[in-house]
Design a protein around this motif. Structure first.
Motif, PDB file in Angstrom:
ATOM      1  N   GLN A 316     -22.264  -4.357 -32.890  1.00  0.00           N
ATOM      2  CA  GLN A 316     -22.610  -5.565 -33.632  1.00  0.00           C
ATOM      3  C   GLN A 316     -21.710  -6.729 -33.218  1.00  0.00           C
ATOM      4  N   PRO A 317     -22.207  -7.960 -33.318  1.00  0.00           N
ATOM      5  CA  PRO A 317     -21.360  -9.127 -33.004  1.00  0.00           C
ATOM      6  C   PRO A 317     -20.076  -9.119 -33.836  1.00  0.00           C
ATOM      7  N   HIS A 318     -18.966  -9.275 -33.160  1.00  0.00           N
ATOM      8  CA  HIS A 318     -17.647  -9.367 -33.787  1.00  0.00           C
ATOM      9  C   HIS A 318     -17.190  -8.058 -34.433  1.00  0.00           C
ATOM     10  N   GLU A 319     -17.955  -6.975 -34.276  1.00  0.00           N
ATOM     11  CA  GLU A 319     -17.578  -5.702 -34.870  1.00  0.00           C
ATOM     12  C   GLU A 319     -17.418  -4.637 -33.796  1.00  0.00           C
ATOM     13  N   ALA A 320     -16.661  -3.605 -34.131  1.00  0.00           N
ATOM     14  CA  ALA A 320     -16.503  -2.450 -33.249  1.00  0.00           C
ATOM     15  C   ALA A 320     -16.577  -1.188 -34.099  1.00  0.00           C
ATOM     16  N   MET A 321     -17.005  -0.094 -33.478  1.00  0.00           N
ATOM     17  CA  MET A 321     -17.057   1.200 -34.149  1.00  0.00           C
ATOM     18  C   MET A 321     -16.096   2.143 -33.441  1.00  0.00           C
ATOM     19  N   LEU A 322     -15.119   2.643 -34.188  1.00  0.00           N
ATOM     20  CA  LEU A 322     -14.182   3.613 -33.651  1.00  0.00           C
ATOM     21  C   LEU A 322     -14.647   5.022 -33.982  1.00  0.00           C
ATOM     22  N   HIS A 323     -14.583   5.911 -32.991  1.00  0.00           N
ATOM     23  CA  HIS A 323     -14.807   7.337 -33.206  1.00  0.00           C
ATOM     24  C   HIS A 323     -13.425   7.978 -33.266  1.00  0.00           C
ATOM     25  N   LEU A 324     -13.067   8.508 -34.427  1.00  0.00           N
ATOM     26  CA  LEU A 324     -11.734   9.038 -34.656  1.00  0.00           C
ATOM     27  C   LEU A 324     -11.785  10.555 -34.811  1.00  0.00           C
ATOM     28  N   ARG A 325     -11.000  11.265 -34.031  1.00  0.00           N
ATOM     29  CA  ARG A 325     -10.909  12.717 -34.159  1.00  0.00           C
ATOM     30  C   ARG A 325      -9.782  13.052 -35.136  1.00  0.00           C
ATOM     31  N   VAL A 326     -10.151  13.682 -36.250  1.00  0.00           N
ATOM     32  CA  VAL A 326      -9.196  14.098 -37.270  1.00  0.00           C
ATOM     33  C   VAL A 326      -9.289  15.617 -37.371  1.00  0.00           C
ATOM     34  N   GLY A 327      -8.353  16.313 -36.776  1.00  0.00           N
ATOM     35  CA  GLY A 327      -8.457  17.765 -36.733  1.00  0.00           C
ATOM     36  C   GLY A 327      -9.708  18.178 -35.983  1.00  0.00           C
ATOM     37  N   GLU A 328     -10.576  18.929 -36.648  1.00  0.00           N
ATOM     38  CA  GLU A 328     -11.800  19.417 -36.011  1.00  0.00           C
ATOM     39  C   GLU A 328     -13.005  18.535 -36.291  1.00  0.00           C
ATOM     40  N   VAL A 329     -12.816  17.439 -37.031  1.00  0.00           N
ATOM     41  CA  VAL A 329     -13.966  16.621 -37.424  1.00  0.00           C
ATOM     42  C   VAL A 329     -13.859  15.220 -36.848  1.00  0.00           C
ATOM     43  N   LEU A 330     -15.001  14.520 -36.896  1.00  0.00           N
ATOM     44  CA  LEU A 330     -15.085  13.155 -36.389  1.00  0.00           C
ATOM     45  C   LEU A 330     -15.331  12.207 -37.546  1.00  0.00           C
ATOM     46  N   LEU A 331     -14.513  11.165 -37.633  1.00  0.00           N
ATOM     47  CA  LEU A 331     -14.734  10.083 -38.582  1.00  0.00           C
ATOM     48  C   LEU A 331     -15.122   8.824 -37.820  1.00  0.00           C
ATOM     49  N   LEU A 332     -15.838   7.933 -38.498  1.00  0.00           N
ATOM     50  CA  LEU A 332     -16.177   6.634 -37.946  1.00  0.00           C
ATOM     51  C   LEU A 332     -15.413   5.555 -38.694  1.00  0.00           C
ATOM     52  N   SER A 333     -15.042   4.509 -37.985  1.00  0.00           N
ATOM     53  CA  SER A 333     -14.364   3.373 -38.605  1.00  0.00           C
ATOM     54  C   SER A 333     -14.974   2.092 -38.061  1.00  0.00           C
ATOM     55  N   ARG A 334     -15.507   1.263 -38.959  1.00  0.00           N
ATOM     56  CA  ARG A 334     -16.076  -0.016 -38.562  1.00  0.00           C
ATOM     57  C   ARG A 334     -15.029  -1.103 -38.794  1.00  0.00           C
ATOM     58  N   ILE A 335     -14.532  -1.703 -37.722  1.00  0.00           N
ATOM     59  CA  ILE A 335     -13.514  -2.748 -37.818  1.00  0.00           C
ATOM     60  C   ILE A 335     -13.944  -3.935 -36.957  1.00  0.00           C
ATOM     61  N   THR A 336     -13.169  -4.990 -36.967  1.00  0.00           N
ATOM     62  CA  THR A 336     -13.499  -6.162 -36.154  1.00  0.00           C
ATOM     63  C   THR A 336     -13.037  -5.952 -34.711  1.00  0.00           C
ATOM     64  N   ARG A 337     -13.686  -6.647 -33.796  1.00  0.00           N
ATOM     65  CA  ARG A 337     -13.249  -6.605 -32.402  1.00  0.00           C
ATOM     66  C   ARG A 337     -11.860  -7.203 -32.255  1.00  0.00           C
ATOM     67  N   ASP A 338     -11.571  -8.161 -33.112  1.00  0.00           N
ATOM     68  CA  ASP A 338     -10.237  -8.760 -33.084  1.00  0.00           C
ATOM     69  C   ASP A 338      -9.173  -7.705 -33.389  1.00  0.00           C
ATOM     70  N   ALA A 339      -9.456  -6.814 -34.362  1.00  0.00           N
ATOM     71  CA  ALA A 339      -8.495  -5.766 -34.702  1.00  0.00           C
ATOM     72  C   ALA A 339      -8.290  -4.814 -33.532  1.00  0.00           C
ATOM     73  N   VAL A 340      -9.371  -4.502 -32.819  1.00  0.00           N
ATOM     74  CA  VAL A 340      -9.248  -3.639 -31.636  1.00  0.00           C
ATOM     75  C   VAL A 340      -8.299  -4.261 -30.625  1.00  0.00           C
ATOM     76  N   ALA A 341      -8.465  -5.561 -30.387  1.00  0.00           N
ATOM     77  CA  ALA A 341      -7.622  -6.244 -29.409  1.00  0.00           C
ATOM     78  C   ALA A 341      -6.180  -6.352 -29.898  1.00  0.00           C
ATOM     79  N   ARG A 342      -5.982  -6.733 -31.169  1.00  0.00           N
ATOM     80  CA  ARG A 342      -4.628  -6.912 -31.688  1.00  0.00           C
ATOM     81  C   ARG A 342      -3.825  -5.615 -31.681  1.00  0.00           C
ATOM     82  N   LEU A 343      -4.504  -4.495 -31.999  1.00  0.00           N
ATOM     83  CA  LEU A 343      -3.814  -3.209 -32.088  1.00  0.00           C
ATOM     84  C   LEU A 343      -3.794  -2.456 -30.760  1.00  0.00           C
ATOM     85  N   GLY A 344      -4.504  -2.995 -29.764  1.00  0.00           N
ATOM     86  CA  GLY A 344      -4.545  -2.326 -28.465  1.00  0.00           C
ATOM     87  C   GLY A 344      -5.213  -0.969 -28.527  1.00  0.00           C
TER      88      GLY A 344
END
Length: 368
Positions: A316-344
């Motif tokens: 989505q515009p200005h948004e990013a979806m993170l696929h996060l591995r937590v132990g044996e499961v997968l979580l999703l996190s919807r954050i801004t593209r700016d956050a992706v860039a700021r946090l590297g």
């Protein structure tokens, strides 16, 4: 087991679908209105003769266009529950239920009775106090519970439910869902459940058949499909997220919290009435998961889980979806593209997944 392969054309619409439903548990046909869900259910019930295909239940062909076999509805051993209850208005609740019993297969003298009996169905659905009433004196939720009881008492080999909660308001829907969850645990027959409500899928379904425009996009266990962002029908929803199989571990009644164990660790959620050891499912929405590169201190969020970034999607515009591995499961996190860039943030990065406890909605029933 139910095997379905169907092709049928309507003016401006073509159904071309194939899937297999397990021998027990709830298989949900999920998708927008007009995608062909109810058409499939009608074909399985024998209320529609498809142009081509096969419907096979437990090795018996109910329909086979190649051989010309078309078993009539009354010989298919299917219990059907529609959006409207279709109870006999001139009969009492008890008499409506006994009509279902009359349709049950005869049992040899002294032989075992398969399926729940009258007393058990009445208890399971909580309708003992309604037996003397007629349908006109029932609420929408009560009518659907009686209709479900009538279908169960016919002792079907397959239970078909066509959006049974669609005509109910939120209060009546929340009234009926716990009874459906209870039946899900009790039934040993397959259930084909048509819905366009994701909360019903979370609460009831073991297997998900995802449909759009007469085609099947994907099918498989609910937990496996819930977090797939490559499925547009799910990815476009603001409530997309992971569905986790959990076990109730403990309660802290003074603080109003419960602990749930899952394959990635422990979750703190609002107090759940289920006793310890109960298996439940929860949906963790992507919009309710944020991330930090260092473990935060002195915050209100109690679920802080170590995770690895598997993938970063820029959808989505200005948004990013993170696929996060937590132990044996997968979580999703919807954050801004700016956050992706700021946090590297990049694949392989170690982060902390932060999930608010209020984001969890226990779905009830056994996990699969």
């Amino acid at each position: 087991m139910l095997d379905v392969t169907l092709q049928h054309r309507f003016p401006g619409f073509t159904l071309d679908a194939a899937f297999t439903a397990p021998a027990s548990g709830v298989t949900a046909l999920f998708g927008p209105s007009g995608c062909g869900k109810s058409t499939i259910l009608a074909a399985v019930a024998g209320l529609l003769r498809p142009e081509a295909g096969r419907v096979v239940l437990n090795g018996q062909a109910l329909f086979d266009s190649a051989s010309g076999r078309m078993l009539p509805p009354e010989r298919r051993r299917c219990g059907v529950v529609f959006q409207d209850s279709r109870l006999f208005p001139h009969l009492s609740v008890e008499t409506n239920l006994r009509y279902g019993l009359r349709r049950a297969p005869s049992v040899p003298k002294g032989g075992p009775v398969e399926g729940p009996g009258m007393e058990e169905v009445i208890a399971l659905l909580g309708i003992g106090h309604l037996l003397g009433r007629r349908p006109a004196a029932l609420s929408g939720g009560e009518k659907q519970r009686v209709a479900l009881g009538r279908a169960l008492l016919s002792r079907p080999d397959l239970l078909l439910m066509d959006e049974p909660l669609a005509a109910l308001d939120a209060a009546r829907k929340s009234e009926v869902l716990p009874f459906l969850s209870r039946l899900r645990e009790r039934l040993s027959i397959p259930v084909l459940y048509v819905t366009h409500a994701l909360d019903e899928v979370d609460r009831l379904a073991d297997t998900l058949v995802l449909m759009e425009a007469g085609r099947i996009l994907a099918h498989g266990p609910v937990e496996a499909l819930a977090a797939r962002t490559d499925l547009p029908l799910l990815a476009a929803r603001r409530d997309i997220g992971a569905v986790l199989a959990c076990t109730v571990q403990a309660h802290d009644t003074e603080r109003g919290l419960s602990q749930l164990h899952f394959a990635g660790g422990t979750l703190i959620v609002p107090l759940d009435p289920s006793p310890p050891g109960t298996r439940v499912r929860v949906r963790v929405r992507a919009r309710d998961v944020s991330v930090a590169t260092t473990r935060p201190q002195d915050i209100s969020v109690q679920n802080v889980l170590p995770a690895l970034v598997e993938r970063v999607e820029h959808g989505q515009p200005h948004e990013a979806m993170l696929h996060l591995r937590v132990g044996e499961v997968l979580l999703l996190s919807r954050i801004t593209r700016d956050a992706v860039a700021r946090l590297g943030l990049r694949p392989g990065a170690a982060v902390w997944a932060l999930v608010k406890s209020v984001a969890f909605t226990p779905t009830g029933g056994p996990s699969t």
